[in-house]
Scaffold this motif. Structure first.
Motif, PDB file in Angstrom:
ATOM      1  N   GLU A   1      41.442 -11.928 102.056  1.00  0.00           N
ATOM      2  CA  GLU A   1      41.134 -12.796 100.923  1.00  0.00           C
ATOM      3  C   GLU A   1      41.770 -12.198  99.661  1.00  0.00           C
ATOM      4  O   GLU A   1      41.473 -11.061  99.299  1.00  0.00           O
ATOM      5  CB  GLU A   1      39.617 -12.912 100.704  1.00  0.00           C
ATOM      6  N   VAL A   2      42.616 -12.971  98.985  1.00  0.00           N
ATOM      7  CA  VAL A   2      43.261 -12.489  97.767  1.00  0.00           C
ATOM      8  C   VAL A   2      42.200 -12.252  96.694  1.00  0.00           C
ATOM      9  O   VAL A   2      41.290 -13.057  96.514  1.00  0.00           O
ATOM     10  CB  VAL A   2      44.313 -13.500  97.268  1.00  0.00           C
ATOM     11  N   VAL A   3      42.332 -11.131  95.993  1.00  0.00           N
ATOM     12  CA  VAL A   3      41.419 -10.790  94.899  1.00  0.00           C
ATOM     13  C   VAL A   3      42.213 -10.922  93.605  1.00  0.00           C
ATOM     14  O   VAL A   3      43.225 -10.236  93.424  1.00  0.00           O
ATOM     15  CB  VAL A   3      40.868  -9.352  95.039  1.00  0.00           C
ATOM     16  N   SER A   4      41.783 -11.802  92.721  1.00  0.00           N
ATOM     17  CA  SER A   4      42.503 -11.993  91.461  1.00  0.00           C
ATOM     18  C   SER A   4      42.435 -10.721  90.620  1.00  0.00           C
ATOM     19  O   SER A   4      41.472  -9.956  90.690  1.00  0.00           O
ATOM     20  CB  SER A   4      41.916 -13.170  90.673  1.00  0.00           C
ATOM     21  N   ARG A   5      43.467 -10.509  89.822  1.00  0.00           N
ATOM     22  CA  ARG A   5      43.559  -9.283  88.997  1.00  0.00           C
ATOM     23  C   ARG A   5      42.324  -9.126  88.119  1.00  0.00           C
ATOM     24  O   ARG A   5      41.822  -8.020  87.928  1.00  0.00           O
ATOM     25  CB  ARG A   5      44.831  -9.339  88.134  1.00  0.00           C
ATOM     26  N   GLY A   6      41.797 -10.197  87.608  1.00  0.00           N
ATOM     27  CA  GLY A   6      40.623 -10.132  86.749  1.00  0.00           C
ATOM     28  C   GLY A   6      39.356  -9.690  87.469  1.00  0.00           C
ATOM     29  O   GLY A   6      38.386  -9.302  86.823  1.00  0.00           O
ATOM     30  N   ALA A   7      39.351  -9.737  88.790  1.00  0.00           N
ATOM     31  CA  ALA A   7      38.161  -9.356  89.560  1.00  0.00           C
ATOM     32  C   ALA A   7      38.261  -7.963  90.172  1.00  0.00           C
ATOM     33  O   ALA A   7      37.317  -7.505  90.819  1.00  0.00           O
ATOM     34  CB  ALA A   7      37.918 -10.383  90.669  1.00  0.00           C
ATOM     35  N   TRP A   8      39.359  -7.259  89.976  1.00  0.00           N
ATOM     36  CA  TRP A   8      39.529  -5.942  90.595  1.00  0.00           C
ATOM     37  C   TRP A   8      38.427  -4.962  90.205  1.00  0.00           C
ATOM     38  O   TRP A   8      37.904  -4.253  91.054  1.00  0.00           O
ATOM     39  CB  TRP A   8      40.865  -5.335  90.227  1.00  0.00           C
ATOM     40  N   ASP A   9      38.100  -4.904  88.912  1.00  0.00           N
ATOM     41  CA  ASP A   9      37.100  -3.931  88.449  1.00  0.00           C
ATOM     42  C   ASP A   9      35.699  -4.240  88.965  1.00  0.00           C
ATOM     43  O   ASP A   9      34.878  -3.334  89.101  1.00  0.00           O
ATOM     44  CB  ASP A   9      37.051  -3.878  86.917  1.00  0.00           C
ATOM     45  N   SER A  10      35.429  -5.491  89.261  1.00  0.00           N
ATOM     46  CA  SER A  10      34.079  -5.872  89.691  1.00  0.00           C
ATOM     47  C   SER A  10      33.961  -6.084  91.199  1.00  0.00           C
ATOM     48  O   SER A  10      32.879  -6.396  91.695  1.00  0.00           O
ATOM     49  CB  SER A  10      33.630  -7.139  88.961  1.00  0.00           C
TER      50      SER A  10
END
Length: 66
Positions: A39-48
Motif C-alpha cells: 500500500e503506497v504511503v503518501s509523503r505527508g503520512a510518513w511521520d505518522s
C-alpha cells in the motif's frame, strides 16, 4: 522489531515510522516513494505511519536518465 525493507531484513526500534525506515535505508527523503505491505504511503503520512513487526517496506528512489 524486524521489518523487511526492499527485500532485506532490518532491525528498527519498536514504533519506528516510515520516515525512520527511509532514513535508515537512503539517508534522504526527496525523490522517494514508499509502500508498506503493498500500500503506497503518501509523503505527508510518513511521520505518522508506524511500522509493526514483519511489515514489508518498499522504498523506491527516482533516477534521472534517458
Amino acid at each position: 522489531m524486524n521489518v523487511t525493507i526492499n527485500g532485506t531484513a532490518h532491525e528498527l526500534p519498536r514504533g519506528a515510522t516510515v520516515t525512520q525506515a527511509v532514513q535508515k535505508l537512503t539517508g534522504v527523503s526527496g525523490g522517494v516513494a514508499v509502500a508498506v505491505n503493498d500500500e503506497v504511503v503518501s509523503r505527508g503520512a510518513w511521520d505518522s505511519t508506524a511500522l509493526v513487526e514483519a511489515d514489508r517496506v518498499e522504498v523506491l528512489t527516482a533516477v534521472q536518465g534517458g
